[in-house]
Design a protein around this motif. Structure first.
Motif, short mmCIF file in Angstrom:
data_model
loop_
_atom_site.label_atom_id
_atom_site.label_comp_id
_atom_site.label_asym_id
_atom_site.label_seq_id
_atom_site.Cartn_x
_atom_site.Cartn_y
_atom_site.Cartn_z
N ALA A 13 -9.81 34.77 35.77
CA ALA A 13 -9.95 34.12 34.46
C ALA A 13 -8.67 34.26 33.64
N VAL A 14 -8.05 35.44 33.68
CA VAL A 14 -6.82 35.67 32.92
C VAL A 14 -5.69 34.78 33.46
N VAL A 15 -5.65 34.64 34.79
CA VAL A 15 -4.63 33.78 35.40
C VAL A 15 -4.74 32.36 34.86
N PHE A 16 -5.95 31.82 34.85
CA PHE A 16 -6.13 30.46 34.35
C PHE A 16 -5.81 30.37 32.86
N LEU A 17 -6.24 31.36 32.10
CA LEU A 17 -6.04 31.33 30.66
C LEU A 17 -4.55 31.36 30.31
N TYR A 18 -3.77 32.06 31.13
CA TYR A 18 -2.33 32.14 30.91
C TYR A 18 -1.71 30.74 30.92
N GLY A 19 -2.04 29.94 31.93
CA GLY A 19 -1.49 28.59 32.00
C GLY A 19 -2.03 27.69 30.91
N ALA A 20 -3.32 27.83 30.60
CA ALA A 20 -3.91 26.99 29.56
C ALA A 20 -3.26 27.27 28.21
N TYR A 21 -2.93 28.52 27.94
CA TYR A 21 -2.30 28.89 26.68
C TYR A 21 -0.91 28.27 26.58
N LEU A 22 -0.18 28.24 27.70
CA LEU A 22 1.16 27.66 27.69
C LEU A 22 1.12 26.15 27.54
N GLY A 23 -0.07 25.55 27.73
CA GLY A 23 -0.17 24.11 27.67
C GLY A 23 0.21 23.44 28.97
N ARG A 24 0.48 24.24 29.99
CA ARG A 24 0.80 23.74 31.34
C ARG A 24 0.01 24.59 32.33
N SER B 46 1.35 26.23 35.52
CA SER B 46 2.15 27.46 35.49
C SER B 46 1.36 28.66 35.99
N SER B 47 0.04 28.55 35.98
CA SER B 47 -0.80 29.66 36.42
C SER B 47 -0.82 29.82 37.93
N LEU B 48 -0.37 28.79 38.67
CA LEU B 48 -0.53 28.84 40.11
C LEU B 48 0.29 29.98 40.73
N ALA B 49 1.48 30.22 40.20
CA ALA B 49 2.29 31.33 40.71
C ALA B 49 1.60 32.66 40.46
N ALA B 50 1.04 32.82 39.26
CA ALA B 50 0.31 34.05 38.96
C ALA B 50 -0.90 34.20 39.86
N LEU B 51 -1.57 33.08 40.16
CA LEU B 51 -2.71 33.13 41.08
C LEU B 51 -2.27 33.57 42.47
N GLY B 52 -1.12 33.06 42.91
CA GLY B 52 -0.60 33.47 44.20
C GLY B 52 -0.30 34.96 44.25
N ALA B 53 0.32 35.48 43.20
CA ALA B 53 0.63 36.91 43.16
C ALA B 53 -0.64 37.74 43.17
N ALA B 54 -1.63 37.32 42.38
CA ALA B 54 -2.90 38.05 42.34
C ALA B 54 -3.58 38.04 43.70
N THR B 55 -3.50 36.92 44.40
CA THR B 55 -4.11 36.81 45.72
C THR B 55 -3.46 37.77 46.70
N ILE B 56 -2.15 37.84 46.69
CA ILE B 56 -1.43 38.75 47.60
C ILE B 56 -1.82 40.19 47.32
N VAL B 57 -1.85 40.57 46.06
CA VAL B 57 -2.15 41.96 45.70
C VAL B 57 -3.59 42.31 46.09
N MET B 58 -4.55 41.43 45.77
CA MET B 58 -5.95 41.76 46.01
C MET B 58 -6.29 41.80 47.49
N THR B 59 -5.83 40.82 48.26
CA THR B 59 -6.14 40.82 49.68
C THR B 59 -5.33 41.88 50.43
#
Length: 790
Positions: free
Chosen positions: A294-305, A308-321
């Motif tokens: 949720a935070v990943v998505f909110l980050y991009g929504a706040y920026l208005g783009r 931009s959240s997709l990179a953060a989502l990728g990083a979170a995916t690598i860390v969690m898995t």
């Protein structure tokens, strides 16, 4: 872009090992084979990004293979053996109909007097009122069983991936040590259970369980039929602890707040949604994972783009898995009678990626269509936001549903479009009712009145949508390879959507007639709510005007609710299951009714008293009547502890409410027997010229003794002891009812009802809860009307 590529390579490395059992270096080899096509003529930056992706693919494949090939825990050696285990509970209770299950981390095993240190987990199934917190150190004595493998679900494999290698059913439990005062897992679990109990006090079932599932992931008490409806309509995600769920709540809260407070300040209510969910649902890995998404998505929504959240989502995916490859193999939620994979992480990842990549473009398309068709006055912007989020998440998760459920919900997009805005309201009201109920129960009840409407609408709509022909298409389950191809196609579509910003849609100048349209829409919505509230909430006030007897369908047991003309309620017995009784009461009582005037326990056996301790927690019970008989069971013990207005009764006792006479006929004060069945309370209920005889489980000897004491005839008979052969044919003939009702469980192991009893009642109209469901008998004191659930 670089981090997105590395994340995709990382997932490809794990997918190769997971889907095909390939060596850990396979995905890396694929990338090397394609490197000449990719790197020819490229600069150093591209080469560095490709090298990072190659390293990610190799590392993730090695990590997943190492995790899959880990040695089996030592506890597996004791499967099939009677053992004494010592360990700590590390889960909250997982409720069943009459059970509660816990996962226990074992530290020590004793067999035949020999003790050794042991590693591994066991899933212990206990009685429904077992109440232990994570961190409790216990000793279990019983047999270890191998988990089963079902036709459509590898339950054994699912448990093995969680480190659970054995199950044990109803072992003897000794508490060795309670968790410390400052134990975070214990305190979080205690808080969550208190919030769930609070909802149970202010809401009926299944709305209480749905609210708990939506607000903090406690959906274990939802009925199988409702799960089936959710699955058929693509709504199962609303009660899952998933990033898709939390992201939708967060995103809708954010977008709906923007017109009111602006983009910057809209972060506050959206952030509060994430904090509220993570805090209330506890800090389990799945909850934290959902919050991260949720935070990943909110980050991009706040920026208005949002892209931009997709990179953060990728990083979170690598860390969690990387931390826990089990996220890619999560499983284990039950949908109705069959067990299907719980795709918590996969759904979270796919849905969040869909919201990020496709959401802005779908929103643009819908806004453009709304402007082109000149329907701004009829279609509010909030509905467009809901539609965009819903469609993008649904499209992104469709391949996963196809692979794991063998079912594609054709009604899913429309069902989600309708339910999602209601879901957000239900989330906030359920959370508020739970918290308020803990602080001050009347406040929780008041908020619960409002929460009932969105929760009730969701359950109703899911049932209605699931009943539509072709709401869901049953298809052969797709392979993992097909799912991979589907996501490759989605990635090809998403590539240009990711690289380009969706154009802005200039809103049309607001005209006076559009104001009138908006007023019309909101007025119609308010009128619909009022029309709904009248039959649901207002008409039941004041009672039914007649005497109603509802023989509840609680399975193999008895539970009978009598409602007097002005709405006073007397419950005779509670069936074997607390949640089963709560569901039945939720179906027959007004949603605002949290009071039972009298509870009568005919005798303290599990099929009659099992649901009563739970009832005493959920409802305000004004009096409890029983014979004083005791039984060495957890339910009977809890009933004794919780019954605050208990009275021992015998033949000759009774009371009158609204002209309805409740008279105890049995047992007499001088009756001595060791048989609990024969000490059952026998109750005659009389209203005008109509009488009903409720007989508990008393058997032939007691029946003949009652006949010797006086007239036993009645118009309506609740057949003794679930129609077993222990009834006297002479007694049944003496009662001579116009209607007989047998409360009995479907395909019960006792063979009830017996052929002898059915033959003795052959001249009487006979209804059975196993065949007819809930049976309702209504009388005005002269005539009898009967209706059945089925």
């Amino acid at each position: 872009m670089a981090l997105v590529f590395v994340a995709l390579a990382w997932l490809m490395g794990m997918a190769a090992v997971s889907l095909w059992g390939a060596p850990w270096w396979t995905a890396g080899a694929w990338l090397l084979l394609g490197s000449p096509l990719v790197l020819t003529g490229r600069d150093r930056v591209t080469t560095a990004i490709f090298a990072a992706g190659l390293a990610g693919a190799l590392l993730s494949g090695w990590r997943f293979e190492t995790w899959e090939q880990r040695a089996s825990p030592q506890l597996a050696r004791y499967v099939g053996v009677d053992v004494v285990l010592e360990g700590r509970i590390d889960s909250e209770p997982d409720p069943g109909l009459t059970t509660a299950s816990y996962e226990v981390t074992v530290r020590q095993t004793t067999v035949g007097g020999s003790t050794e240190a042991t590693e591994g987990k066991v899933r212990a199934t206990l009685g429904q009122y077992a109440n232990y917190l994570p961190g409790t150190r216990i000793r279990l004595t019983g047999a270890l069983d191998q988990p089963p493998v079902f036709e459509d679900f590898d339950y054994r494999g699912y448990l093995a991936r969680r480190g659970v290698v054995a199950t044990t059913y109803f072992p003897r439990v000794e508490v060795l040590d309670e968790p410390g005062r400052y134990s975070i897992p214990a305190n979080l679990a205690e808080m969550q259970l208190a919030l769930e109990s609070s909802l149970q006090r202010v809401l009926p079932e299944p709305e209480a369980s749905l609210g708990a599932g939506i607000a903090f992931g406690r959906d274990g008490n939802l009925p199988d039929g409702l799960y089936d409806d959710f699955r058929a309509t693509g709504l199962a995600h609303i009660v899952a602890v998933s990033g898709a769920n939390v992201t939708l709540v967060t995103a809708l809260t954010f977008f709906l707040a923007i017109p009111l407070v602006g983009r910057r300040w809209a972060m506050i209510p959206a952030g509060m949604a994430v904090i509220a969910y993570v805090g209330i649902a506890g800090l389990s890995p799945s909850v934290v994972r959902a919050g991260i998404m949720a935070v990943v998505f909110l980050y991009g929504a706040y920026l208005g783009r949002q892209q931009s959240s997709l990179a953060a989502l990728g990083a979170a995916t690598i860390v969690m898995t990387g931390w826990s490859p089990a996220f890619l193999r999560d499983a284990g939620v039950q949908f109705g009678p069959s067990v299907a994979q719980d795709l918590g992480f996969q759904l979270s990842l796919a849905a969040t990626a869909g919201l990020i990549v496709f959401g802005p473009w779908i929103r643009w398309a819908l806004l453009s269509a709304r402007r082109c068709w000149r329907i701004e006055g009829f279609v509010p912007g909030a509905l467009v936001e809901v539609a965009a989020l819903t469609v993008s998440a649904t499209v992104a998760t469709l391949p996963l549903s196809w692979v794991n459920f063998g079912q594609v919900s054709l009604a899913g997009p429309l069902a989600n479009l309708v339910v999602e805005p209601v879901f957000v309201i239900a989330f906030w009201l359920s959370a508020a009712a739970a918290v308020a109920g803990v602080v001050w129960e009347p406040a929780g009840w008041a908020i619960g009145l409002a929460a009932y409407y969105p929760l009730g609408f969701i359950t109703w709509f899911a049932g209605w949508a699931a009943s539509i022909p072709f709401a869901a298409a049953e298809t052969p389950r797709a392979s993992g390879e097909l799912a991979l191809l589907a996501y490759a196609a989605l990635a090809a579509l998403g590539w240009p959507a990711y690289w380009r910003l969706a154009p802005a849609v200039t809103p049309r100048t607001w005209a006076p007639n559009q104001n009138r349209r908006a007023v019309l829409v909101w007025s119609a919505s308010a009128a619909a709510i009022v029309v709904l509230a009248v039959p649901v909430s207002l008409l039941p006030i004041g009672g039914p005007g007649d005497l109603e007897m509802s023989v509840l369908d609680v399975g193999q047991g008895d539970a009978i609710l009598l409602t007097t003309p002005s709405g006073k309620r007397v419950l005779v017995d509670g069936g074997p299951s607390s949640i089963g009784l709560a569901r039945e009461l939720g179906a027959v009582l007004p949603h605002w009714q949290r009071r039972i005037d009298v509870v009568i326990v005919t005798h303290p056996q599990e099929d009659h008293i099992g649901g009563v301790p739970g009832l005493l927690r959920r409802y305000d019970v004004r009096a409890e009547w029983d014979t004083g008989a005791t039984n060495m069971t957890m339910a009977a013990s809890l009933y004794t502890q919780r019954a605050g207005r208990r009275r021992t009764v015998q033949a000759g006792d009774g009371f009158t409410i609204d002209g309805v006479r409740f008279e105890v006929l049995w047992p007499p004060p001088d009756y001595e027997t060791k048989q609990l069945n024969d000490r059952s309370v026998v109750l005659r209920v009389t209203y005008g010229e109509v009488s009903m005889l409720l007989t508990g489980d008393f058997e032939a000897a007691a029946q003949l003794a009652l006949m010797a004491r006086g007239d036993v005839s009645a118009d309506v008979l609740k057949v003794p002891h679930h129609g077993s052969k222990t009834s006297s044919a002479a007694f049944l003939k003496a009662v001579d009812p116009a209607l007989a009702v047998i409360s009995v469980g479907d395909k019960n192991r006792f063979g009830h009802p017996a052929e002898e009893t059915l033959e003795a009642l052959s001249g009487t109209r006979l209804l059975r809860t196993d065949q007819d469901g809930r049976v309702t008998v209504t009388t005005d004191g002269k005539r009898i009307r009967v209706s059945t659930e089925r």
